[in-house]
Design a protein around this motif. Structure first.
Motif, PDB file in Angstrom:
ATOM      1  N   GLY A 135     -41.167   5.173  29.546  1.00  0.00           N
ATOM      2  CA  GLY A 135     -39.766   5.141  29.124  1.00  0.00           C
ATOM      3  C   GLY A 135     -38.887   5.931  30.070  1.00  0.00           C
ATOM      4  N   CYS A 136     -38.553   5.322  31.207  1.00  0.00           N
ATOM      5  CA  CYS A 136     -37.773   6.043  32.220  1.00  0.00           C
ATOM      6  C   CYS A 136     -36.880   5.044  32.959  1.00  0.00           C
ATOM      7  CB  CYS A 136     -38.715   6.727  33.210  1.00  0.00           C
ATOM      8  SG  CYS A 136     -39.888   5.592  33.956  1.00  0.00           S
ATOM      9  N   GLY A 137     -36.057   5.540  33.849  1.00  0.00           N
ATOM     10  CA  GLY A 137     -35.193   4.642  34.625  1.00  0.00           C
ATOM     11  C   GLY A 137     -34.249   3.876  33.708  1.00  0.00           C
ATOM     12  N   GLU A 138     -34.258   2.563  33.847  1.00  0.00           N
ATOM     13  CA  GLU A 138     -33.448   1.702  32.964  1.00  0.00           C
ATOM     14  C   GLU A 138     -34.195   1.589  31.640  1.00  0.00           C
ATOM     15  OE1 GLU A 138     -30.585   0.083  33.469  1.00  0.00           O
ATOM     16  OE2 GLU A 138     -30.274   0.875  35.489  1.00  0.00           O
ATOM     17  N   ILE A 139     -34.000   2.594  30.767  1.00  0.00           N
ATOM     18  CA  ILE A 139     -34.855   2.706  29.573  1.00  0.00           C
ATOM     19  C   ILE A 139     -34.829   1.444  28.713  1.00  0.00           C
ATOM     20  CG2 ILE A 139     -35.139   3.902  27.374  1.00  0.00           C
ATOM     21  CD1 ILE A 139     -34.976   6.400  28.672  1.00  0.00           C
ATOM     22  N   ASN A 140     -33.621   0.933  28.428  1.00  0.00           N
ATOM     23  CA  ASN A 140     -33.534  -0.199  27.506  1.00  0.00           C
ATOM     24  C   ASN A 140     -34.153  -1.460  28.091  1.00  0.00           C
ATOM     25  OD1 ASN A 140     -32.219   1.458  25.681  1.00  0.00           O
ATOM     26  ND2 ASN A 140     -30.214   1.002  26.546  1.00  0.00           N
ATOM     27  N   ASP A 141     -33.932  -1.681  29.388  1.00  0.00           N
ATOM     28  CA  ASP A 141     -34.558  -2.844  30.046  1.00  0.00           C
ATOM     29  C   ASP A 141     -36.074  -2.727  30.007  1.00  0.00           C
ATOM     30  OD1 ASP A 141     -32.131  -3.898  30.553  1.00  0.00           O
ATOM     31  OD2 ASP A 141     -32.080  -3.466  32.696  1.00  0.00           O
ATOM     32  N   ASN A 142     -36.571  -1.527  30.304  1.00  0.00           N
ATOM     33  CA  ASN A 142     -38.021  -1.337  30.343  1.00  0.00           C
ATOM     34  C   ASN A 142     -38.648  -1.482  28.954  1.00  0.00           C
ATOM     35  OD1 ASN A 142     -37.991  -0.943  33.087  1.00  0.00           O
ATOM     36  ND2 ASN A 142     -37.891   1.285  32.950  1.00  0.00           N
ATOM     37  N   PHE A 180     -33.152 -13.206  34.512  1.00  0.00           N
ATOM     38  CA  PHE A 180     -32.316 -14.381  34.725  1.00  0.00           C
ATOM     39  C   PHE A 180     -30.930 -13.907  35.159  1.00  0.00           C
ATOM     40  CE2 PHE A 180     -35.301 -16.105  31.421  1.00  0.00           C
ATOM     41  CZ  PHE A 180     -35.953 -16.975  32.268  1.00  0.00           C
ATOM     42  N   SER A 181     -30.099 -14.843  35.617  1.00  0.00           N
ATOM     43  CA  SER A 181     -28.807 -14.422  36.158  1.00  0.00           C
ATOM     44  C   SER A 181     -27.910 -13.809  35.081  1.00  0.00           C
ATOM     45  CB  SER A 181     -28.094 -15.595  36.826  1.00  0.00           C
ATOM     46  OG  SER A 181     -27.840 -16.588  35.870  1.00  0.00           O
ATOM     47  N   ASN A 182     -28.182 -14.103  33.801  1.00  0.00           N
ATOM     48  CA  ASN A 182     -27.395 -13.467  32.735  1.00  0.00           C
ATOM     49  C   ASN A 182     -28.034 -12.155  32.255  1.00  0.00           C
ATOM     50  OD1 ASN A 182     -29.592 -14.393  31.365  1.00  0.00           O
ATOM     51  ND2 ASN A 182     -28.457 -15.317  29.678  1.00  0.00           N
ATOM     52  N   GLN A 183     -28.981 -11.642  33.060  1.00  0.00           N
ATOM     53  CA  GLN A 183     -29.632 -10.351  32.802  1.00  0.00           C
ATOM     54  C   GLN A 183     -30.659 -10.369  31.671  1.00  0.00           C
ATOM     55  OE1 GLN A 183     -29.162  -7.532  34.920  1.00  0.00           O
ATOM     56  NE2 GLN A 183     -28.269  -9.219  36.042  1.00  0.00           N
ATOM     57  N   GLU A 184     -31.024 -11.550  31.160  1.00  0.00           N
ATOM     58  CA  GLU A 184     -32.132 -11.608  30.201  1.00  0.00           C
ATOM     59  C   GLU A 184     -33.436 -11.341  30.945  1.00  0.00           C
ATOM     60  OE1 GLU A 184     -32.371 -15.236  28.014  1.00  0.00           O
ATOM     61  OE2 GLU A 184     -30.413 -14.972  27.059  1.00  0.00           O
ATOM     62  N   THR A 185     -34.364 -10.658  30.259  1.00  0.00           N
ATOM     63  CA  THR A 185     -35.659 -10.344  30.873  1.00  0.00           C
ATOM     64  C   THR A 185     -36.613 -11.522  30.711  1.00  0.00           C
ATOM     65  OG1 THR A 185     -35.346  -8.024  30.337  1.00  0.00           O
ATOM     66  CG2 THR A 185     -37.581  -8.712  30.857  1.00  0.00           C
ATOM     67  N   SER A 186     -37.301 -11.853  31.803  1.00  0.00           N
ATOM     68  CA  SER A 186     -38.292 -12.927  31.741  1.00  0.00           C
ATOM     69  C   SER A 186     -39.645 -12.365  32.158  1.00  0.00           C
ATOM     70  CB  SER A 186     -37.883 -14.046  32.700  1.00  0.00           C
ATOM     71  OG  SER A 186     -39.014 -14.676  33.261  1.00  0.00           O
ATOM     72  N   VAL A 187     -40.678 -12.673  31.404  1.00  0.00           N
ATOM     73  CA  VAL A 187     -42.027 -12.209  31.728  1.00  0.00           C
ATOM     74  C   VAL A 187     -42.964 -13.407  31.775  1.00  0.00           C
ATOM     75  CG1 VAL A 187     -44.004 -10.878  30.878  1.00  0.00           C
ATOM     76  CG2 VAL A 187     -41.715  -9.932  30.687  1.00  0.00           C
ATOM     77  N   GLU A 188     -43.708 -13.535  32.868  1.00  0.00           N
ATOM     78  CA  GLU A 188     -44.725 -14.584  32.952  1.00  0.00           C
ATOM     79  C   GLU A 188     -46.074 -13.930  33.179  1.00  0.00           C
ATOM     80  OE1 GLU A 188     -43.677 -17.361  36.039  1.00  0.00           O
ATOM     81  OE2 GLU A 188     -41.627 -17.555  35.260  1.00  0.00           O
ATOM     82  N   ILE A 189     -46.990 -14.085  32.212  1.00  0.00           N
ATOM     83  CA  ILE A 189     -48.348 -13.559  32.362  1.00  0.00           C
ATOM     84  C   ILE A 189     -49.122 -14.571  33.210  1.00  0.00           C
ATOM     85  CG2 ILE A 189     -50.421 -12.775  31.155  1.00  0.00           C
ATOM     86  CD1 ILE A 189     -48.061 -11.076  30.378  1.00  0.00           C
ATOM     87  N   GLY A 190     -49.663 -14.124  34.341  1.00  0.00           N
ATOM     88  CA  GLY A 190     -50.219 -15.059  35.312  1.00  0.00           C
ATOM     89  C   GLY A 190     -51.712 -15.302  35.204  1.00  0.00           C
ATOM     90  N   GLU A 191     -52.340 -14.872  34.089  1.00  0.00           N
ATOM     91  CA  GLU A 191     -53.773 -15.139  33.933  1.00  0.00           C
ATOM     92  C   GLU A 191     -54.120 -15.209  32.457  1.00  0.00           C
ATOM     93  OE1 GLU A 191     -56.124 -11.132  34.444  1.00  0.00           O
ATOM     94  OE2 GLU A 191     -54.655 -11.297  36.028  1.00  0.00           O
ATOM     95  N   SER A 192     -55.267 -15.780  32.146  1.00  0.00           N
ATOM     96  CA  SER A 192     -55.652 -15.949  30.736  1.00  0.00           C
ATOM     97  C   SER A 192     -55.993 -14.602  30.097  1.00  0.00           C
ATOM     98  CB  SER A 192     -56.872 -16.860  30.640  1.00  0.00           C
ATOM     99  OG  SER A 192     -57.380 -16.824  29.319  1.00  0.00           O
ATOM    100  N   VAL A 193     -55.491 -14.396  28.874  1.00  0.00           N
ATOM    101  CA  VAL A 193     -55.833 -13.171  28.143  1.00  0.00           C
ATOM    102  C   VAL A 193     -56.531 -13.513  26.819  1.00  0.00           C
ATOM    103  CG1 VAL A 193     -53.998 -11.746  29.139  1.00  0.00           C
ATOM    104  CG2 VAL A 193     -53.516 -13.075  27.093  1.00  0.00           C
TER     105      VAL A 193
END
Length: 318
Positions: A59-66, A35-48
């Motif tokens: 655990g690499c790159g932007e570690i905390n975001d990941n 989101f524009s305030n940098q919150e992470t959004s996840v949408e699972i696009g199929e039934s689980v």
């Protein structure tokens, strides 16, 4: 493979795709955005519902975001009624903060373990943990896979004079890993004792063992700023080693790492693809990559089918 769904986080799409191809599966539909305030959004696009879910996130790159994205994906699958959620974390984040090495230091690896459990993970698959005791930070099963079989295969195939090599650990902590590889190759091993005054900086080093006239192979579980292995390479050459290779499971290569490797006297620096290396390879010709996607894929297949995973500790899947 029925009732299995494989999702990829945004940290290492290439590895996830390789694992999926190896298993003959499609990666599950998932949209991760901010989101524009940098919150992470996840949408699972199929039934689980009722499915066996595997989420691959390193655990690499932007570690905390990941890490946050992984926790949110686990939770999203859990409350969407999946039967089991397994986090596949090739490179475990915060693994080096695993003990109180000085007063008032946090044990962040334990905190990460608690976060994963609370998010709803039922099982963890990871690779070459910095300290294998981290498995005990969890109350859920942890499979700590080894890159060692793939490393042994690489040494035999790519170093012509491997029978006259010596395996060297750049610090005392990696002694166990090194002796294991030396035993399997039936060669000698050596240790380098280092003293640190503060993190990411090495003070002095002492070589224990005889490397004169031999090919030295430095083996460690991770290299971050590469100060240790570059120091170690100079030490080995001044002690009479003919060539120096470095083999590392997790090539983090942050800060001055790439320029240090370019200036150091390595024949090759070999890393696995637990962390994406494409960009680093463009800037450094010495970096070579061992693909370990088939080890992760086989671990996922065996876990899903309820088979033993211990075969992978000593063999590379064909």
């Amino acid at each position: 493979m029925p009732n299995i769904v494989l999702f990829s986080g945004s940290s290492h799409q290439d590895l996830s795709q390789r694992v999926a191809d190896r298993l003959g599966l499609e990666l599950g539909k998932v949209v991760t955005k901010k989101f524009s305030n940098q919150e992470t959004s996840v949408e699972i696009g199929e039934s689980v519902r009722g499915e066996d879910v595997y989420i691959i996130q390193s655990g690499c790159g932007e570690i905390n975001d990941n890490l946050m994205e992984l926790l949110i994906m686990i939770n999203a699958c859990k409350i969407a009624s999946s039967s089991r959620v397994t986090a596949v974390i090739p490179c475990f984040p915060y693994a080096r903060q695993d003990k109180k090495d000085k007063s008032r230091a946090p044990i962040s690896a334990k905190l990460v373990a608690n976060m994963l459990s609370v998010a709803g993970a039922d099982h963890i698959i990871t690779m070459d943990l910095h300290a294998s005791q981290i498995q005990g930070f969890f109350d859920i099963p942890v499979d700590n896979l080894y890159a060692e079989p793939a490393v042994l295969q690489w040494i035999r195939e790519n170093i012509a004079e491997w029978r006259n090599c010596i395996i060297v650990s750049p610090d005392a902590g990696g002694a166990k890993r090194v002796t294991s590889i030396a035993d399997r190759l039936n060669v000698e091993f050596a240790l380098i004792h280092k003293e640190r005054k503060k993190a990411n900086e090495v003070d002095r080093m002492v070589l224990v063992g005889d490397v004169k006239g031999r090919v030295a192979i430095l083996v460690d579980d991770m290299a971050d700023t590469c100060g240790t292995i570059c120091h170690a390479a100079d030490k080995l050459l001044s002690a009479g080693a003919t060539k120096v290779y470095a083999i590392l499971t997790h090539g983090i290569f942050s800060g001055p790492a790439i320029s240090r490797i370019n200036n150091a006297a390595f024949e090759a620096v070999v890393v696995t693809n637990t962390i994406p290396q494409e960009d680093k390879m463009k800037h450094c010709a010495k970096i070579q990559v061992i693909d370990i996607s088939m080890i992760l894929a086989e671990a996922i297949r065996r876990t899903h089918n309820g088979e033993s995973v211990s075969y992978l500790f000593s063999h590379v899947p064909l």
